[in-house]
Structures are given as structure tokens and as C-alpha cells.
Design an enzyme around this catalytic site. Structure first.
Site, PDB file in Angstrom:
ATOM      1  CB  VAL A  14      -0.959  -0.006   1.224  1.00 27.78           C
ATOM      2  CG1 VAL A  14      -1.703   1.317   1.320  1.00 27.78           C
ATOM      3  CG2 VAL A  14      -1.951  -1.143   1.085  1.00 27.78           C
ATOM      4  CG  ASN A 106       7.228   2.679  10.868  1.00 29.89           C
ATOM      5  OD1 ASN A 106       7.650   3.826  10.729  1.00 29.89           O
ATOM      6  ND2 ASN A 106       5.946   2.398  10.945  1.00 29.89           N
ATOM      7  CB  SER A 132       4.176   9.979   9.351  1.00 27.61           C
ATOM      8  OG  SER A 132       2.920   9.930  10.006  1.00 27.61           O
ATOM      9  N   GLY A 134       0.093   7.426   6.417  1.00 35.06           N
ATOM     10  CA  GLY A 134      -0.735   6.320   5.934  1.00 35.06           C
ATOM     11  C   GLY A 134      -0.840   6.360   4.417  1.00 35.06           C
ATOM     12  CE  LYS A 187       6.249   7.153  10.436  1.00 38.47           C
ATOM     13  NZ  LYS A 187       5.655   5.967  10.944  1.00 38.47           N
ATOM     14  CG  HIS A 190       5.247  10.676  14.077  1.00 31.82           C
ATOM     15  ND1 HIS A 190       4.499   9.562  13.765  1.00 31.82           N
ATOM     16  CD2 HIS A 190       4.591  11.734  13.523  1.00 31.82           C
ATOM     17  CE1 HIS A 190       3.444   9.934  13.047  1.00 31.82           C
ATOM     18  NE2 HIS A 190       3.485  11.235  12.884  1.00 31.82           N
ATOM     19  CG  ASN A 191       4.954   5.662  14.416  1.00 33.94           C
ATOM     20  OD1 ASN A 191       4.978   6.719  13.791  1.00 33.94           O
ATOM     21  ND2 ASN A 191       4.951   4.508  13.810  1.00 33.94           N
ATOM     22  CD  GLU A 194       0.241   7.193  14.744  1.00 31.93           C
ATOM     23  OE1 GLU A 194      -0.167   6.030  14.550  1.00 31.93           O
ATOM     24  OE2 GLU A 194       1.092   7.737  14.008  1.00 31.93           O
ATOM     25  CE  LYS A 265       1.230  -3.745  11.048  1.00 30.39           C
ATOM     26  NZ  LYS A 265       0.945  -2.713  10.070  1.00 30.39           N
TER      27      LYS A 265
END
Length: 485
Positions: A14, A106, A132, A134, A187, A190-191, A194, A265
Site C-alpha cells: 500500500v 518503520n 508518516s 498512511g 519517526k 512520532h508513533n 500518536e 506494530k
């Protein structure tokens, strides 16, 4: 024979597929490759349908690599870990000195640092780039966090500046993050932020629904309203959308039919582990991780509910009547104040790692590139950027004068929400952890003196004193024994 393309992309799941189409749409001819060749054909077909974009598919790695202009740049979007090493091995066999590989997955930052060293041994450049946003972000403009070889970044800066999300007042959501694995590390945090954000929003929903008895229609209208103010953000916007969607397989709303078990994840877990390694308190992010673990125990929770029901525990403990309008306003303020703490923890973690590794990361610049494209994009990030512009050496976001004032203005509402939740038997671990973090951080003296005395008592670990220099040890046990006789 087509002329050489500007860049290559390997891995057409994706994210890869959407990022490749984004690059082609911005006018950069791109070669694509995937081990499963049907994905290549599918991507080529999409490029045709989406306006005849300059995208060229290859079924074998050699012709894929050869089709790219030198020095070649190839972005990989494959699953972290062994698949990355495998892809590097496959592609590097056909690459030449000065070519560059970029990992857009990631990945754990230390793997990126290892690969950068291995690649430089072969004369190849390497970047680890957080992506980032999606699938929507990948297609229309993600937030990009490239770290590693600056020379490699310069090769593709022109592409990244166009492909990244564009924010009118602050420019493209990309910057060279720093050396080594810094792009992946940023990153990862950042997650983690999130995770915290999503947990806090879920708690706000729980309090409004369980205690305030708001319907899905009311929740949709509340979140839509919030999205016009200080909480304006991607996550609040999609939350409002979710409350409005009816079930297509039955009666009622879809959100009520979704199983209450959260997947993950691993990046949130890594963030909490790193916080522990660096001795940085990140309780809000840790609470969000714990909540995901507990959500996974669905069967146990169903049984526990039966055990406690007999003791008079319903889902909600109090049936007090609440003033809906007041509750909605209080929850909004509690959510905002809690969020400040969560971001403060994330920023402190990034700063601590930056100091440890000598990355020299610019926290204000990170807030800027998160303003668009990424999952935590929010108007609030502009305030964070301004806080670091005012003082790049800010010890903690909480003590920035603007944020300090915002917390002072909201703390009564924040405390009311946490108390109401506790009294109603609704867990708000994120909001409560954020409040505890704030209440500890703002106190001049905390009860750690007692813990230090205990450590010295049972383990002779020594302690320092408030009134004189040096380390001290007391024979607590002997003195206590004499006092007892």
C-alpha cells in the site's frame, strides 16, 4: 529503450504503491519493482488510470536498477527487519559506487546505522527515512523524516520537497533530520506520541459516552466542533467521521460493533523501551501501551466483569446526573492539557537521544514537519514550533510561558474529569498519567527523599543532603534497633 528514470522504488504494498504514484505525479519519472510481479503490473495500471503518469514497471531487479539514471537512488518500502536486508542484497548486486538506497519503512534505528556502515563499505550511500501519513499521505503528501548520509539527502532533496505535504505558512513537511538512524528514531517517537494521542481521545470518548451518556450523533457533533478550535487535528477529524458512519451489516453505528482489542506494530513499544533506557519519564505514552496490552485480554475482561458484577459493579459505578455542556467543555480542556504532557515527553525523549548520539536535532523543525501529512498533524504543533523558536534550549514544553499559561487555565477542568472518571470506575490512564507527570514536575520537593533513605537503609546506597555537600551513609538499622530497646 526508455530514457533512464530519475528514481526507483522497490516494494509495492500500500505505502510503496502510493508513494511511487505521488513521485510520478510530481513529474519525476520513476522505475518500480516488486518481488511479486503482479504488484508491479497493478501499479503500472494505476499510473495509466491516474493520468498516464511517468511510471515504469520491472519484473527483475537487474533491469530495474539499470533503468535508473546515475547516481541511482532507490527507495525501499518493505517490512522492517530481514526483508530489508534481503532487498538490499538483491539490489546492491547491480548498483555502483555513489548510488544510494533509502529505507522508507518503520525500521529500528540501530539497524539503519548498521546498514549505513555496511553500505559505505561497498561505496553506497544510505538513508533511513520515516514516512508518516498512511496511504492517503503517501499518495498526496506525507511527512518525511530522512536521516543518514547528507550527501544522499542532497541527491533527492528536490524530489522530497515536492512529494512531501505542503503547509501554506511553513513549507514542505520534510527536512534533513540528522546523521545515522535519527530519521527512524524521530519517526518512532512520532508513533509513540500518536499512541498517546489516540489513547487520550479514546478516554475522552469513554467519559463522554459512559458518564455523560452522549449518543454517537452527539459525539460526532462534539468532535466536529472541537476540530474547529485548539484541538484541530487529523485524529480529531477522523474520530468525528467514525462516529457518523452507520453499520452496513446491521442496525446502528459501526463504531459500536468494532471489537475492543487494539493491534500494534511495535513502534510504541520501542518508544517506551527507549524512554526507560534513557531515564526519560514518558508515562502518557507508556499508559497508552499498557492500555493496548489490557485491551488484548478481551476474554479475561469478559470473565472479570462477571466476577465484579455480583459485587454491585456495573460498567459505570455512579449514576450521578451530569451537566452535559459542562462535561463536554471540561473533557475538551482535559484532553488538551494531557496532550501537552504527551508531546513534552516525546520531545524530551528525542532531545535526550540527540544529546547521547550527537545528532544535534532541531525540535522546532520537527514540530514544523509534523504540521502536515502525518498522523499527528495538528494546529497545536505550530505552538510547539513557536515554543522552540522562542527558546531552542527549553527544558520542557510545560515551562514554556504560553504552554504554562494554557495548563494553568485548564487544570481545574482536567482534575474534575480525572476525579469524575475515577469515581465512576472509568479508567483514564492517559489523562491520569499526564496529570501525575505535571503534578510531579511542578513540585519543588517530591517524596524521593524517603525512597533514597530506604535504599540507604537496606543497601547502603548512600544519599545526598539538602544542607551540605557530599555523600552520606547512616547505620539506620543499628540506630532503629537502639531506639526500640
Amino acid at each position: 529503450m526508455a530514457p533512464p528514470t530519475r528514481i526507483g522504488l522497490a516494494g509495492l504494498a500500500v505505502m510503496g504503491q502510493n508513494l511511487a504514484l505521488n513521485i510520478a505525479e510530481k513529474g519525476f519519472p520513476i522505475s518500480v519493482y516488486n518481488r511479486t510481479t503482479s504488484k508491479v503490473d497493478e501499479t503500472v495500471e494505476r499510473a495509466k488510470q491516474e493520468g498516464g503518469l511517468p511510471l515504469f514497471g520491472f519484473h527483475d531487479p537487474e533491469s530495474f536498477v539499470q533503468s535508473i539514471q546515475k547516481p541511482r537512488v532507490i527507495i525501499m518500502l518493505v517490512k522492517a527487519g530481514a526483508p530489508v536486508d534481503q532487498t538490499i542484497k538483491t539490489l546492491s548486486a547491480y548498483m555502483e559506487k555513489g548510488d544510494c538506497i533509502i529505507d522508507g519503512g518503520n525500521e529500528w534505528y540501530e539497524n539503519t546505522e548498521r546498514r549505513e556502515k555496511e553500505m559505505s563499505g561497498l561505496g553506497l550511500l544510505y538513508l533511513g527515512m520515516g514516512v508518516s501519513g498512511g496511504e492517503e499521505g503517501a499518495r498526496n503528501g506525507p511527512s518525511l523524516m530522512p536521516g543518514g548520509s547528507f550527501e544522499a539527502y542532497e541527491y533527492i532533496e528536490d524530489i522530497l520537497l515536492k512529494v512531501a505535504a505542503q503547509v501554506s505558512d511553513s513549507g514542505p513537511c520534510v527536512t534533513y533530520i540528522g546523521k545515522g538512524g535519527s530519521g527512524n528514531f524521530v519517526k518512532m517517537v512520532h508513533n509513540g506520541i500518536e499512541y498517546g494521542d489516540m489513547q487520550l481521545i479514546a478516554e475522552a470518548y469513554d467519559v463522554l459516552k459512559s458518564v455523560g451518556k452522549l449518543s454517537n450523533e452527539e459525539l460526532q457533533s462534539v468532535f466536529s466542533e472541537w476540530n474547529r478550535g485548539e484541538l484541530l487535528s487529523f485524529l480529531i477529524e477522523i474520530t468525528a467521521d467514525i462516529f457518523g458512519i452507520k453499520d452496513d451489516k446491521g442496525e446502528g453505528y459501526l463504531v459500536d460493533k468494532v471489537l475492543d482489542k487494539t493491534g500494534m506494530k511495535g513502534t510504541g513499544k520501542w518508544t517506551v523501551q527507549q524512554a526507560a533506557d534513557l531515564s526519560i519519564a514518558a508515562p502518557t505514552i507508556a499508559a497508552s501501551l499498557d492500555s493496548r496490552f489490557l485491551s488484548g485480554l478481551k476474554e479475561e475482561r469478559v470473565e472479570a466483569a462477571k466476577v465484579f458484577k455480583s459485587g454491585g459493579f456495573g460498567d459505570v459505578l455512579t449514576d450521578q446526573t451530569v451537566d452535559k455542556a459542562k462535561l463536554i467543555d471540561d473533557v475538551r480542556q482535559a484532553l488538551y492539557a494531557s496532550k501537552i504532557c504527551s508531546y513534552a515527553q516525546g520531545m524530551n525523549l528525542i532531545r535526550a537521544k540527540s544529546i547521547e548520539k550527537g545528532w544535534d536535532l532541531k525540535l522546532g523543525e520537527l514540530a514544523r514537519i509534523w504540521k502536515g501529512g502525518c498522523i499527528i498533524r495538528a494546529i497545536f504543533l505550530d505552538r510547539i514550533k513557536k515554543a522552540y523558536d522562542r527558546n531552542p534550549d527549553l527544558a520542557n514544553l510545560l515551562v514554556d510561558p504560553e504552554f504554562a499559561k494554557e495548563i494553568i487555565d485548564r487544570q481545574s477542568a482536567w482534575r474534575r474529569v480525572v476525579c469524575l472518571a475515577i469515581n465512576s470506575g472509568i479508567s483514564t490512564p492517559g489523562m491520569s498519567s499526564s496529570l501525575a507527570y505535571f503534578d510531579t514536575y511542578r513540585r519543588e520537593r517530591v517524596p524521593a527523599n524517603l525512597v533514597q533513605a530506604q535504599r540507604d537503609y537496606f543497601g547502603a546506597h548512600t544519599y545526598e543532603r539538602v544542607d551540605m555537600e557530599g555523600s552520606f551513609h547512616t547505620e539506620w538499622f543499628k540506630i532503629a534497633k537502639q531506639l526500640k530497646n
